[in-house]
Design a protein around this motif. Sequence first.
Motif, mmCIF file in Angstrom:
data_model
loop_
_atom_site.group_PDB
_atom_site.id
_atom_site.type_symbol
_atom_site.label_atom_id
_atom_site.label_comp_id
_atom_site.label_asym_id
_atom_site.label_seq_id
_atom_site.Cartn_x
_atom_site.Cartn_y
_atom_site.Cartn_z
ATOM 1 N N LEU A 167 35.900 -4.118 44.345
ATOM 2 C CA LEU A 167 37.230 -4.495 43.863
ATOM 3 C C LEU A 167 37.292 -4.457 42.338
ATOM 4 O O LEU A 167 38.273 -3.996 41.758
ATOM 5 C CB LEU A 167 37.596 -5.898 44.368
ATOM 6 N N ARG A 168 36.219 -4.940 41.695
ATOM 7 C CA ARG A 168 36.176 -4.940 40.233
ATOM 8 C C ARG A 168 36.195 -3.501 39.699
ATOM 9 O O ARG A 168 36.892 -3.193 38.740
ATOM 10 C CB ARG A 168 34.923 -5.669 39.747
ATOM 11 N N ALA A 169 35.429 -2.632 40.334
ATOM 12 C CA ALA A 169 35.336 -1.230 39.893
ATOM 13 C C ALA A 169 36.664 -0.500 40.072
ATOM 14 O O ALA A 169 37.085 0.276 39.210
ATOM 15 C CB ALA A 169 34.230 -0.510 40.651
ATOM 16 N N LEU A 170 37.337 -0.743 41.191
ATOM 17 C CA LEU A 170 38.605 -0.064 41.470
ATOM 18 C C LEU A 170 39.723 -0.565 40.567
ATOM 19 O O LEU A 170 40.520 0.216 40.043
ATOM 20 C CB LEU A 170 39.005 -0.262 42.930
ATOM 21 N N GLY A 171 39.800 -1.867 40.379
ATOM 22 C CA GLY A 171 40.911 -2.433 39.633
ATOM 23 C C GLY A 171 42.228 -2.149 40.343
ATOM 24 O O GLY A 171 42.269 -1.587 41.447
ATOM 25 N N PHE A 172 43.319 -2.542 39.714
ATOM 26 C CA PHE A 172 44.638 -2.379 40.327
ATOM 27 C C PHE A 172 44.948 -0.926 40.666
ATOM 28 O O PHE A 172 45.386 -0.605 41.773
ATOM 29 C CB PHE A 172 45.721 -2.952 39.405
ATOM 30 N N PHE A 173 44.692 -0.010 39.723
ATOM 31 C CA PHE A 173 45.101 1.377 39.928
ATOM 32 C C PHE A 173 44.260 2.067 40.998
ATOM 33 O O PHE A 173 44.783 2.859 41.790
ATOM 34 C CB PHE A 173 45.065 2.135 38.596
ATOM 35 N N GLY A 174 42.985 1.752 41.051
ATOM 36 C CA GLY A 174 42.148 2.314 42.110
ATOM 37 C C GLY A 174 42.548 1.794 43.472
ATOM 38 O O GLY A 174 42.578 2.544 44.462
ATOM 39 N N ILE A 175 42.885 0.508 43.542
ATOM 40 C CA ILE A 175 43.338 -0.081 44.805
ATOM 41 C C ILE A 175 44.655 0.550 45.252
ATOM 42 O O ILE A 175 44.856 0.837 46.433
ATOM 43 C CB ILE A 175 43.468 -1.609 44.655
ATOM 44 N N MET A 176 45.539 0.818 44.295
ATOM 45 C CA MET A 176 46.816 1.455 44.629
ATOM 46 C C MET A 176 46.629 2.875 45.172
ATOM 47 O O MET A 176 47.464 3.372 45.926
ATOM 48 C CB MET A 176 47.726 1.500 43.402
ATOM 49 N N ALA A 177 45.541 3.521 44.800
ATOM 50 C CA ALA A 177 45.305 4.907 45.235
ATOM 51 C C ALA A 177 44.582 4.980 46.578
ATOM 52 O O ALA A 177 44.404 6.072 47.117
ATOM 53 C CB ALA A 177 44.493 5.648 44.174
ATOM 54 N N MET A 178 44.167 3.852 47.117
ATOM 55 C CA MET A 178 43.413 3.874 48.373
ATOM 56 C C MET A 178 44.330 4.060 49.576
ATOM 57 O O MET A 178 45.510 3.739 49.523
ATOM 58 C CB MET A 178 42.617 2.576 48.532
ATOM 59 N N GLY A 179 43.743 4.571 50.660
ATOM 60 C CA GLY A 179 44.438 4.580 51.938
ATOM 61 C C GLY A 179 44.800 5.936 52.507
ATOM 62 O O GLY A 179 45.014 6.065 53.697
ATOM 63 N N MET A 180 44.924 6.944 51.667
ATOM 64 C CA MET A 180 45.293 8.291 52.130
ATOM 65 C C MET A 180 46.560 8.299 52.991
ATOM 66 O O MET A 180 46.723 9.113 53.884
ATOM 67 C CB MET A 180 44.132 8.945 52.893
ATOM 68 N N HIS A 181 47.466 7.342 52.746
ATOM 69 C CA HIS A 181 48.725 7.319 53.498
ATOM 70 C C HIS A 181 49.873 7.892 52.673
ATOM 71 O O HIS A 181 50.955 8.101 53.186
ATOM 72 C CB HIS A 181 49.076 5.876 53.902
ATOM 73 N N HIS A 182 49.620 8.136 51.384
ATOM 74 C CA HIS A 182 50.704 8.550 50.491
ATOM 75 C C HIS A 182 51.342 9.866 50.927
ATOM 76 O O HIS A 182 52.558 10.010 50.919
ATOM 77 C CB HIS A 182 50.188 8.653 49.052
ATOM 78 N N GLN A 183 50.505 10.840 51.327
ATOM 79 C CA GLN A 183 51.043 12.137 51.723
ATOM 80 C C GLN A 183 51.969 12.003 52.939
ATOM 81 O O GLN A 183 53.044 12.602 52.987
ATOM 82 C CB GLN A 183 49.899 13.127 52.034
ATOM 83 N N ASN A 184 51.546 11.188 53.908
ATOM 84 C CA ASN A 184 52.369 10.976 55.095
ATOM 85 C C ASN A 184 53.672 10.269 54.736
ATOM 86 O O ASN A 184 54.743 10.605 55.248
ATOM 87 C CB ASN A 184 51.593 10.164 56.139
ATOM 88 N N HIS A 185 53.589 9.311 53.811
ATOM 89 C CA HIS A 185 54.796 8.609 53.368
ATOM 90 C C HIS A 185 55.769 9.565 52.679
ATOM 91 O O HIS A 185 56.982 9.473 52.873
ATOM 92 C CB HIS A 185 54.424 7.479 52.411
ATOM 93 N N HIS A 186 55.225 10.461 51.879
ATOM 94 C CA HIS A 186 56.083 11.421 51.178
ATOM 95 C C HIS A 186 56.809 12.313 52.181
ATOM 96 O O HIS A 186 57.998 12.604 52.019
ATOM 97 C CB HIS A 186 55.262 12.264 50.206
#
Length: 197
Positions: A167-186
């Motif tokens: 969690l520390r390494a990812l930070g907010f922006f890394g966490i926001m990029a997780m999940g691989m659901h963005h393409q399906n949402h688009h």
Amino acid sequence: MKHFAIIGLVALLPNLAAAQETHTGMNHEAMMNGTGMVQGETMATGLQMNPATEAGQSAFAAVEEIVLALDADPDTDWSKVNIPALREHLVDMELVFTDAEVQTTEVENGFQFAVTGAGKTIGSIQRMAIAHAGVMNGTGDWTFSPEKTETGVVLTVTSTADDMDKLRALGFFGIMAMGMHHQNHHWMMATGVNPHG
């Protein structure tokens, strides 16, 4: 030795002039209409090359990809397609990733991210963080708890697993990029489906 170098340069001048003339005389309109060079053909050699893969700015490329897929599908219901909605979402993504400020605080078993912005960025932060939390909450061992504020969102992400380093390494922006659901949402947004409802 200098004498030979000067002679070599003088000998090259006609070729350089011809190359310059070829470039300045290039007919871009003919190329666009298919009557000039073949796509990917280089001016100097005429060899086939197509090194370009990027369509331009990333939001444009994302929209182009979806428009091409919709156009290629004879079953596309154009009465439901909503490219402007997708474009607005991509604007939100851009504003959050380029304009938002984040203050990170360690909490028990996780982190709290106070994400703030100004102007249009405030709404973008709220839409993006709250929607992402809704999709990701409960994934694996993580819990997402967003709270809307006047200037953005406070997002608390905790884990029952020993994921503090991650969690520390990812930070907010890394966490926001997780999940691989963005393409399906688009795709859902572009085809008139609410991906968050």
